[in-house]
Design an enzyme around this catalytic site. Structure first.
Site, PDB file in Angstrom:
ATOM      1  N   ALA A   1     108.191  19.048  57.936  1.00 12.69           N
ATOM      2  CA  ALA A   1     108.975  19.486  56.777  1.00 12.69           C
ATOM      3  C   ALA A   1     110.462  19.595  57.126  1.00 12.69           C
ATOM      4  CB  ALA A   1     108.440  20.824  56.281  1.00 12.69           C
ATOM      5  N   HIS A   2     111.240  19.948  56.128  1.00 11.50           N
ATOM      6  CA  HIS A   2     112.693  19.963  56.302  1.00 11.50           C
ATOM      7  C   HIS A   2     113.150  21.005  57.323  1.00 11.50           C
ATOM      8  CE1 HIS A   2     113.048  22.515  52.333  1.00 11.50           C
ATOM      9  NE2 HIS A   2     112.164  23.019  53.149  1.00 11.50           N
TER      10      HIS A   2
END
Lengths: 347, 347, 347
Positions: C245-246
């Site tokens: 994920a980011h």
């Protein structure tokens, strides 16, 4: 990262667009981007979305800070005050997004587009994309490079498909959808009849319907229904690597984090939030307002809103081995405890 | 969904194709599709596959219902009686599938096909597909738009690759395979030697062999072997978002639901069923006829057919927190119980 | 599998390239490949990487065996002796890899490459690939068929993107990267502000930076950062079906097996190993040298190197049902045990 050119705005313009109150700054000062309180320079806007960032506020070098007025006194630079700074951050982020340039329109000469495709205004179709017969594309739709859109699919206005998305035939996608690269909408659900020692495929005759404002992450799958459609409500947000099986229905405003898997025919209510890696068994009903924490397994319907969990958190392997082996004795342990309790009461 | 045109059949034709007994209906009546008992209209066929649908039978408006003769007396409309109505449903679903039109054949002008590709009759290659040197495609193979087929891969007759599938070099795919969009067959397995504080790649020199009648879901990965091949048996059905690592072997007629992950060199027997999200560790042997329920973790070989499970179902978070913290004390709890039992016996 | 032609080497050449000591073989003998001790024929090299393979050594028909000198006396054929035979196997495997032919260079006529793309020497761009404006490709970069490379992305020398990889705009990829088919680098992270009963997208303005020698498996996702970048260190190896994920950061030399999911902003140290299906919650810090076993859920930061686990292994379903239901009573069991202990002490 190496940024393409992004737009810039004066502080006055930003205040107006956000409905924020500008305090202590030069209205004409130009801001070129957004950054954290720690990283922001004098041409960038930062924000205070929650208390945990307050410690960085006093020393920020940002050109302006987006915050609630209650934090105004600690702020050493220009302020953009508003009630929901996190919402303001979301709005600002879209203003500064270099990738959100309005579509230039036009079909790339290498795209393969059937003659009868119905296209709205300013539709953009990228290189090597394929759009099959009978497709309808609303105004301002962007189809990225390498996408394949199956026959008779409808895609609503302002939807954006990033490169290499695959949408099968007969899918209905609402307005303002964002589909990320590698996701697949409308592949066959997983259905077979067993007879004579082998599997017989059940053709998946239903479709997929996505409401308005749906986002689907990279490499996620939403399978088409067996007879009825798989239905994703309005404003449903789906992260990467998610699997949604045939005939699942998801209510409006629900959000599914990465690696979630939902088995066939399960219905998820409105305003639900499923954490990363959550698994829902098939044919369940999950009511509105349910949150499930990461990697939980849900095997029964849930009828009360609230937070649900399963599993056990990680611990050092040696400790875990001792406990995990006892899990296999748990029923025995419980029975022996009952026996002792009885003897204690008797004796 | 917005359907492309689908075929229609008279009741007499349907009875003949299914080997069913038509009772109480007009032989010449045309049926245009398939639906549930609840949704079906007078031009559609419905079915009763198990008792749970019987409640909808009395009020169905279907043109005809596929059912076992034991349910005949409750049926208010024309009946198509046969022994296995669920199998009949599977057969009917394929008759009405608008996406299963026979391939039209032909190579789209934008496809890039090497000169020496060996093609059977009626092979269809879609727009922007790429077929590399030495590939062999059997009769009636369909290669969807945007697919890439690596050099020297063989694909058996009547196989259908949906758009944007990637098959690496030297892969062998049997007859009647269905590969859904976004799946990747034959990418490198995950193998490295560790030396001098860093990883050294082990080239993956094996291939992938899929038997006949294999289906692979969207965005699934089947990796190529390190030295020997990764082997998927005949009639193996694999759902979306599945990961099959190098040198895994899966026996005939097994079925893997969505999000399953199988680590390297594990062997799964024939007629196994792995529920959604199941994980199998590497180098295991799972015998024939094993079922594993959703999201279970299997870390040891299984030598007896049967149903296996692990994990704990979801519960309200507050209850879960209390129990999960006790899991970390489980070995201690068990030891204290033994101590009490001893004292009870002694005293 | 059906192999494309692969190179061959004399035993003397192999000894020289591996830094191995050739004993008992004809220096001029040509080897055409690599196989297991069991499968190898007289033109193939086999290897003994650990004791478990020793049983096959005495009967091998291999042309030569790669092994440690301590196992020399059992070997019936020519030997290539070296200190780390598994490393030697890795090196050999790359010598014999038919897919690792040096790039032929050249842009396929169907590729769509922007005018201002900066290309090093011998860059190869496959059919129907798309390379957008401002991209920089180092020497010997190979872009496979159907790949899409977003604007202003930089890809370091000798990197190889297999077919149908998608890289978004502004991504930075180091040297010698290997990106497998279907992976997506730089799609939006999953970020929304909630207001007025609906979600407001937070544009993901950060990028993705991959160090040198990174490998990413098929159908894996690495999302772009919200403000700062998502950063993958040097020599990080990522298997298939992984979700990052980011704003995740992963330290050098860490390895992530298939189906791992890492939530936003979590930092993983150097030399970590995450087993298949492991999930890490967001905003955690995992220190250097941590191993997490398969399908474990990590919800707290880890500050000590070592092996960590969670969950429970599979058992027969009937046994599991009895134990799993007790898990929901575990806190109650623990409390009742304490009560008994008290009574025991008192009485």
């Amino acid at each position: 990262m190496t940024h393409p050119a992004s737009p810039d705005f004066t502080l006055a313009e930003l205040a107006e667009r956000l409905g924020a109150h500008l305090v202590g700054g030069d209205e004409a000062r130009r801001m070129t981007g957004l950054a954290t309180l720690k990283e922001a320079g004098p041409d960038q806007v930062a924000f205070v979305a929650n208390r945990s960032y307050l410690k960085d506020l006093a020393t920020t070098r940002a050109g302006a800070v987006l915050l609630h007025s209650k934090h105004a006194d600690v702020c050493p630079v220009a302020r953009l005050e508003l009630d929901n700074p996190y919402l303001g951050y979301a709005q600002l982020s879209r203003l500064f997004d270099p990738s959100l340039a309005p579509p230039q329109g036009g079909v790339h000469p290498t795209a393969v587009v059937a003659d009868d495709v119905a296209m709205g205004d300013r539709v953009e179709i990228g290189p090597n994309a394929v759009v099959e017969a009978g497709v309808e594309l609303g105004d301002d739709v962007v189809i990225g490079a390498g996408c394949v859109i199956g026959a008779h699919t409808c895609i609503g206005a302002e939807s954006r498909l990033h490169p290499n998305v695959t949408v099968s035939y007969g899918v209905v996608i609402g307005k303002r959808a964002i589909l990320h690269s590698g996701c697949v909408i409308g592949a066959d659900g997983f259905g077979f009849a067993h007879d004579g020692g082998r599997w017989h495929k059940i053709a998946q005759l239903g479709g997929v319907v996505l409401g308005d404002d749906v986002e689907v992450g990279s490499c996620s799958s939403i399978d088409r229904g067996a007879l009825d459609d798989t239905v994703i409500g309005n404003d449903v947000k789906i992260d990467s690597q998610v699997q949604i099986a045939h005939n699942v229905r998801i209510g409006d405003h629900s959000a599914l984090a990465g690696c979630v898997g939902i088995a066939g025919s399960t219905r998820v209510g409105r305003n639900c939030m499923l954490g990363g890696g959550v698994g829902l068994s098939g044919h369940l009903t999950i009511c509105d307002g349910v949150q499930v924490t990461g990697m939980s397994l849900v095997t029964n319907s849930i009828h009360e809103p609230g937070v649900y969990s399963s599993g056990t958190g990680a611990m050092p392997n040696a400790q875990w081995r001792r406990n995990a082996v006892r899990f296999k004795q748990l029923d025995d342990i419980a029975r022996r405890l009952v026996r002792l309790e009885k003897r204690d009461q008797e004796g």
